[in-house]
Design a protein around this motif. Structure first.
Motif, PDB file in Angstrom:
ATOM      1  N   MET A   1       0.711  -0.990   0.054  1.00 36.77           N
ATOM      2  CA  MET A   1       0.091  -0.169  -0.113  1.00 36.77           C
ATOM      3  C   MET A   1       0.902   1.304   0.022  1.00 36.77           C
ATOM      4  N   LEU A   2       0.795   1.961  -1.015  1.00 36.90           N
ATOM      5  CA  LEU A   2       1.435   3.447  -0.925  1.00 36.90           C
ATOM      6  C   LEU A   2       0.668   4.261  -0.448  1.00 36.90           C
ATOM      7  N   GLY A   3       1.028   4.668   0.801  1.00 37.06           N
ATOM      8  CA  GLY A   3       0.155   5.931   1.385  1.00 37.06           C
ATOM      9  C   GLY A   3      -0.616   5.055   2.644  1.00 37.06           C
ATOM     10  N   LEU A   4      -0.111   5.633   3.849  1.00 35.93           N
ATOM     11  CA  LEU A   4      -0.806   5.126   4.960  1.00 35.93           C
ATOM     12  C   LEU A   4      -1.621   5.978   6.007  1.00 35.93           C
ATOM     13  N   GLY A   5      -2.276   6.931   5.177  1.00 35.95           N
ATOM     14  CA  GLY A   5      -3.245   7.727   5.799  1.00 35.95           C
ATOM     15  C   GLY A   5      -4.534   6.953   6.167  1.00 35.95           C
ATOM     16  N   GLU A   6      -5.560   7.757   6.265  1.00 40.21           N
ATOM     17  CA  GLU A   6      -6.665   7.462   6.735  1.00 40.21           C
ATOM     18  C   GLU A   6      -7.223   6.197   5.632  1.00 40.21           C
ATOM     19  N   LEU A   7      -7.202   6.680   4.452  1.00 39.98           N
ATOM     20  CA  LEU A   7      -7.554   5.574   3.290  1.00 39.98           C
ATOM     21  C   LEU A   7      -6.696   4.431   3.285  1.00 39.98           C
ATOM     22  N   GLY A   8      -5.523   4.752   3.135  1.00 38.46           N
ATOM     23  CA  GLY A   8      -4.398   3.460   3.006  1.00 38.46           C
ATOM     24  C   GLY A   8      -4.219   2.681   4.315  1.00 38.46           C
ATOM     25  N   THR A   9      -4.730   3.458   5.463  1.00 35.17           N
ATOM     26  CA  THR A   9      -4.638   2.313   6.500  1.00 35.17           C
ATOM     27  C   THR A   9      -5.935   1.520   6.425  1.00 35.17           C
ATOM     28  N   ALA A  10      -6.731   2.116   6.142  1.00 36.16           N
ATOM     29  CA  ALA A  10      -8.177   1.423   6.321  1.00 36.16           C
ATOM     30  C   ALA A  10      -8.263   0.219   5.091  1.00 36.16           C
ATOM     31  N   ALA A  11      -7.634   0.698   3.991  1.00 33.64           N
ATOM     32  CA  ALA A  11      -7.426  -0.474   2.844  1.00 33.64           C
ATOM     33  C   ALA A  11      -6.511  -1.522   3.426  1.00 33.64           C
ATOM     34  N   ALA A  12      -5.425  -1.248   3.951  1.00 27.45           N
ATOM     35  CA  ALA A  12      -4.358  -2.151   4.444  1.00 27.45           C
ATOM     36  C   ALA A  12      -5.025  -3.153   5.443  1.00 27.45           C
ATOM     37  N   LEU A  13      -5.746  -2.683   6.449  1.00 26.16           N
ATOM     38  CA  LEU A  13      -6.559  -3.348   7.307  1.00 26.16           C
ATOM     39  C   LEU A  13      -7.568  -4.479   6.758  1.00 26.16           C
ATOM     40  N   HIS A  14      -8.270  -3.763   5.728  1.00 22.77           N
ATOM     41  CA  HIS A  14      -9.216  -4.527   5.168  1.00 22.77           C
ATOM     42  C   HIS A  14      -8.460  -5.867   4.678  1.00 22.77           C
ATOM     43  N   PHE A  15      -7.497  -5.501   3.885  1.00 23.15           N
ATOM     44  CA  PHE A  15      -6.697  -6.799   3.091  1.00 23.15           C
ATOM     45  C   PHE A  15      -6.278  -7.834   3.878  1.00 23.15           C
ATOM     46  N   GLN A  16      -5.793  -7.176   5.177  1.00 19.82           N
ATOM     47  CA  GLN A  16      -5.202  -8.043   6.005  1.00 19.82           C
ATOM     48  C   GLN A  16      -6.178  -8.892   6.766  1.00 19.82           C
ATOM     49  N   GLN A  17      -7.339  -8.224   6.985  1.00 17.22           N
ATOM     50  CA  GLN A  17      -8.507  -9.164   7.462  1.00 17.22           C
ATOM     51  C   GLN A  17      -9.083 -10.166   6.578  1.00 17.22           C
TER      52      GLN A  17
END
Length: 172
Positions: A1-17
């Motif tokens: 994930m390039l960018g770990l702001g609000e959207l990037g973090t939410a997307a990263a956690l979603h894919f992790q789940q």
């Protein structure tokens, strides 16, 4: 994930789940449980080296304008799939096309473009390895927006700091 702001973090956690092994890169160091986080220009190559899929959720700033160029695409392992749902000007269009043509990238899914709407004659429309989507990376949910507006109104009435403010010095 390039960018770990609000959207990037939410997307990263979603894919992790969903069971994916997720790593991310940001300008500044982040600490997100279960996500391998990289930061700064010195760690960009490390963040990209093993990724099968790279999703761009970076903000467009002076530092990220044309950031994804031939040098950055070369940091990705051959066959990587690239998705841009951030801002079109972050990507060097010619470098992206070259990376696809030589096989460095397997495919690209692009939701945003340097020029919008994407001109009918742009090479992205006819490239066999590019999927063009109609700039709908996220649908705004009315209940979420209304709740945020109402909360910020209450905060402003009490003299409290508003939520989700834009920092004009950072550009996002």
């Amino acid at each position: 994930m390039l960018g770990l702001g609000e959207l990037g973090t939410a997307a990263a956690l979603h894919f992790q789940q969903l069971g994916y092994q997720v790593s991310g890169w940001a300008r500044k160091q982040k600490d997100i449980a279960g996500i391998r986080c990289y930061a700064g220009n010195s760690q960009l190559a490390l963040a990209l080296a093993e990724a099968d899929l790279v999703i761009c959720l970076l903000p467009l700033t002076a530092q990220t304008d044309n950031m994804l160029d031939a040098q950055v695409f070369a940091m990705m392992k051959p066959g990587t799939i690239f998705i841009n749902v951030a801002r079109g000007a972050i990507v060097d269009d010619k470098a992206l096309l070259a990376a696809l043509d030589c096989g460095q990238l397997q495919a690209a899914c692009l939701d945003v473009f340097r020029e919008e709407p994407l001109p009918p004659t742009h090479a992205f429309w006819s490239h066999p390895a590019i999927l063009v989507t109609p700039h709908t990376s996220a649908v705004t949910r009315v209940e979420t927006v209304v709740a945020q507006i109402a909360e910020n109104y209450r905060r402003s009435q009490r003299g409290l700091q508003l939520l989700n403010q834009v920092d004009l010095t950072q550009g996002y």
